[in-house]
Design a protein around this motif. Structure first.
Motif, PDB file in Angstrom:
ATOM      1  N   GLY A  45       0.831  -1.209   0.000  1.00 12.17           N
ATOM      2  CA  GLY A  45       0.000   0.000   0.000  1.00 12.17           C
ATOM      3  C   GLY A  45       0.861   1.252   0.000  1.00 12.17           C
ATOM      4  O   GLY A  45       0.600   2.219  -0.719  1.00 12.17           O
ATOM      5  N   PHE A  46       1.920   1.221   0.797  1.00 14.74           N
ATOM      6  CA  PHE A  46       2.875   2.335   0.832  1.00 14.74           C
ATOM      7  C   PHE A  46       3.512   2.511  -0.548  1.00 14.74           C
ATOM      8  O   PHE A  46       3.614   3.629  -1.065  1.00 14.74           O
ATOM      9  CB  PHE A  46       3.930   2.037   1.899  1.00 14.74           C
ATOM     10  N   MET A  47       3.919   1.400  -1.165  1.00 16.94           N
ATOM     11  CA  MET A  47       4.552   1.492  -2.484  1.00 16.94           C
ATOM     12  C   MET A  47       3.589   2.076  -3.516  1.00 16.94           C
ATOM     13  O   MET A  47       4.005   2.851  -4.388  1.00 16.94           O
ATOM     14  CB  MET A  47       5.038   0.113  -2.931  1.00 16.94           C
ATOM     15  N   ALA A  48       2.323   1.712  -3.398  1.00 16.62           N
ATOM     16  CA  ALA A  48       1.336   2.266  -4.342  1.00 16.62           C
ATOM     17  C   ALA A  48       1.241   3.781  -4.175  1.00 16.62           C
ATOM     18  O   ALA A  48       1.165   4.529  -5.160  1.00 16.62           O
ATOM     19  CB  ALA A  48      -0.025   1.612  -4.117  1.00 16.62           C
ATOM     20  N   ARG A  49       1.273   4.225  -2.928  1.00 16.80           N
ATOM     21  CA  ARG A  49       1.192   5.675  -2.693  1.00 16.80           C
ATOM     22  C   ARG A  49       2.455   6.377  -3.163  1.00 16.80           C
ATOM     23  O   ARG A  49       2.405   7.477  -3.717  1.00 16.80           O
ATOM     24  CB  ARG A  49       0.906   5.955  -1.216  1.00 16.80           C
ATOM     25  N   VAL A  50       3.608   5.739  -2.972  1.00 21.36           N
ATOM     26  CA  VAL A  50       4.862   6.324  -3.462  1.00 21.36           C
ATOM     27  C   VAL A  50       4.862   6.357  -4.994  1.00 21.36           C
ATOM     28  O   VAL A  50       5.347   7.313  -5.608  1.00 21.36           O
ATOM     29  CB  VAL A  50       6.088   5.556  -2.915  1.00 21.36           C
ATOM     30  N   LEU A  52       2.348   6.817  -6.953  1.00 23.05           N
ATOM     31  CA  LEU A  52       1.556   7.974  -7.380  1.00 23.05           C
ATOM     32  C   LEU A  52       2.334   9.271  -7.180  1.00 23.05           C
ATOM     33  O   LEU A  52       2.298  10.175  -8.015  1.00 23.05           O
ATOM     34  CB  LEU A  52       0.225   8.023  -6.617  1.00 23.05           C
ATOM     35  N   LEU A  53       3.051   9.346  -6.048  1.00 22.34           N
ATOM     36  CA  LEU A  53       3.892  10.533  -5.795  1.00 22.34           C
ATOM     37  C   LEU A  53       4.967  10.661  -6.874  1.00 22.34           C
ATOM     38  O   LEU A  53       5.256  11.760  -7.351  1.00 22.34           O
ATOM     39  CB  LEU A  53       4.621  10.387  -4.461  1.00 22.34           C
ATOM     40  N   ALA A  54       5.565   9.516  -7.232  1.00 23.57           N
ATOM     41  CA  ALA A  54       6.642   9.523  -8.230  1.00 23.57           C
ATOM     42  C   ALA A  54       6.119  10.048  -9.565  1.00 23.57           C
ATOM     43  O   ALA A  54       6.791  10.832 -10.239  1.00 23.57           O
ATOM     44  CB  ALA A  54       7.211   8.114  -8.384  1.00 23.57           C
ATOM     45  N   GLU A  55       4.926   9.626  -9.931  1.00 25.95           N
ATOM     46  CA  GLU A  55       4.346  10.113 -11.178  1.00 25.95           C
ATOM     47  C   GLU A  55       4.074  11.614 -11.101  1.00 25.95           C
ATOM     48  O   GLU A  55       4.339  12.357 -12.042  1.00 25.95           O
ATOM     49  CB  GLU A  55       3.053   9.355 -11.480  1.00 25.95           C
ATOM     50  N   LYS A  56       3.574  12.033  -9.960  1.00 27.86           N
ATOM     51  CA  LYS A  56       3.282  13.465  -9.772  1.00 27.86           C
ATOM     52  C   LYS A  56       4.564  14.289  -9.884  1.00 27.86           C
ATOM     53  O   LYS A  56       4.573  15.367 -10.475  1.00 27.86           O
ATOM     54  CB  LYS A  56       2.637  13.650  -8.399  1.00 27.86           C
ATOM     55  N   HIS A  57       5.649  13.767  -9.322  1.00 25.29           N
ATOM     56  CA  HIS A  57       6.930  14.487  -9.337  1.00 25.29           C
ATOM     57  C   HIS A  57       7.707  14.253 -10.635  1.00 25.29           C
ATOM     58  O   HIS A  57       8.751  14.865 -10.827  1.00 25.29           O
ATOM     59  CB  HIS A  57       7.796  14.033  -8.158  1.00 25.29           C
ATOM     60  N   ASP A  58       7.233  13.313 -11.461  1.00 25.58           N
ATOM     61  CA  ASP A  58       8.011  12.838 -12.607  1.00 25.58           C
ATOM     62  C   ASP A  58       9.432  12.496 -12.162  1.00 25.58           C
ATOM     63  O   ASP A  58      10.438  12.886 -12.767  1.00 25.58           O
ATOM     64  CB  ASP A  58       8.034  13.862 -13.749  1.00 25.58           C
ATOM     65  N   ALA A  95       6.491  12.680   4.309  1.00 26.08           N
ATOM     66  CA  ALA A  95       5.204  13.293   4.674  1.00 26.08           C
ATOM     67  C   ALA A  95       4.065  12.267   4.609  1.00 26.08           C
ATOM     68  O   ALA A  95       3.106  12.349   5.387  1.00 26.08           O
ATOM     69  CB  ALA A  95       4.914  14.486   3.774  1.00 26.08           C
ATOM     70  N   LEU A  96       4.169  11.297   3.701  1.00 28.83           N
ATOM     71  CA  LEU A  96       3.160  10.218   3.634  1.00 28.83           C
ATOM     72  C   LEU A  96       3.065   9.505   4.973  1.00 28.83           C
ATOM     73  O   LEU A  96       2.011   9.014   5.354  1.00 28.83           O
ATOM     74  CB  LEU A  96       3.578   9.157   2.609  1.00 28.83           C
ATOM     75  N   LEU A  97       4.205   9.409   5.646  1.00 25.76           N
ATOM     76  CA  LEU A  97       4.270   8.691   6.917  1.00 25.76           C
ATOM     77  C   LEU A  97       4.051   9.617   8.100  1.00 25.76           C
ATOM     78  O   LEU A  97       4.269   9.252   9.242  1.00 25.76           O
ATOM     79  CB  LEU A  97       5.636   7.993   7.045  1.00 25.76           C
ATOM     80  N   GLY A  98       3.677  10.851   7.786  1.00 24.24           N
ATOM     81  CA  GLY A  98       3.428  11.812   8.851  1.00 24.24           C
ATOM     82  C   GLY A  98       4.692  12.385   9.451  1.00 24.24           C
ATOM     83  O   GLY A  98       4.695  12.915  10.548  1.00 24.24           O
ATOM     84  N   GLU A  99       5.792  12.257   8.694  1.00 31.61           N
ATOM     85  CA  GLU A  99       7.060  12.797   9.170  1.00 31.61           C
ATOM     86  C   GLU A  99       7.410  14.043   8.388  1.00 31.61           C
ATOM     87  O   GLU A  99       6.967  14.252   7.276  1.00 31.61           O
ATOM     88  CB  GLU A  99       8.202  11.795   8.941  1.00 31.61           C
ATOM     89  N   GLY A 100       8.293  14.809   8.980  1.00 29.69           N
ATOM     90  CA  GLY A 100       8.907  15.898   8.210  1.00 29.69           C
ATOM     91  C   GLY A 100       8.135  17.196   8.262  1.00 29.69           C
ATOM     92  O   GLY A 100       8.715  18.258   8.165  1.00 29.69           O
ATOM     93  N   GLY A 101       6.828  17.119   8.432  1.00 32.17           N
ATOM     94  CA  GLY A 101       6.015  18.322   8.635  1.00 32.17           C
ATOM     95  C   GLY A 101       6.099  19.361   7.537  1.00 32.17           C
ATOM     96  O   GLY A 101       5.128  19.983   7.202  1.00 32.17           O
ATOM     97  N   GLY A 102       7.157  19.575   6.886  1.00 31.60           N
ATOM     98  CA  GLY A 102       7.245  20.582   5.836  1.00 31.60           C
ATOM     99  C   GLY A 102       8.643  21.001   5.706  1.00 31.60           C
ATOM    100  O   GLY A 102       9.491  20.843   5.075  1.00 31.60           O
TER     101      GLY A 102
END
Ligand SMILES: C[C@H](O)[C@H](O)[C@H]1CNC2=NC(N)=NC(=O)C2=N1
Length: 102
Positions: A45-50, A52-58, A95-102
């Protein structure tokens, strides 16, 4: 298209503070982080979300998965090493994992 700049020495030195979970890989201009989940389903599930992020970031990870573990390596192939794209994707993954805040 403008070439992608590799990180300069100051940006490189700042990496541990910005991305505490990630390590520079010995002998390669890349960063790596390992993730561990409850089971395969959570890892995938995490990999699926990553993905999508990868595609968004190209910008796409080198990665591996063994049951509940995922290892992600980031580098910019078009730049021949680390660039701001790697920093941006690593931050988005954290950030997906709720880390880093910004
Ligand atoms: C054409 C496309 O934008 C490029 O090939 C992108 C795709 N994803 C990428 N991902 C990574 N990690 N490095 C790149 O240089 C890269 N380039």
């Amino acid at each position: 298209m403008a070439p992608i700049a590799r990180l300069d020495p100051a940006a490189r030195a700042a990496l541990p503070g910005i991305l505490p979970g990630w390590s520079l890989i010995e002998g390669r201009d890349a960063i790596r982080r390992g993730f561990r989940f409850r089971d395969f389903s959570e890892a995938f599930g995490f990999m699926a979300r990553v993905a999508l992020l990868a595609e968004k970031h190209d910008h796409h990870p080198e990665w591996s998965n063994v049951w509940n573990r995922v290892e992600i390596t980031l580098t910019t192939h078009d730049a021949g090493g680390l660039s701001e794209r790697d920093v941006a994707l690593a931050r988005a993954i954290d950030a997906l994992l709720g880390e880093g805040g910004g």
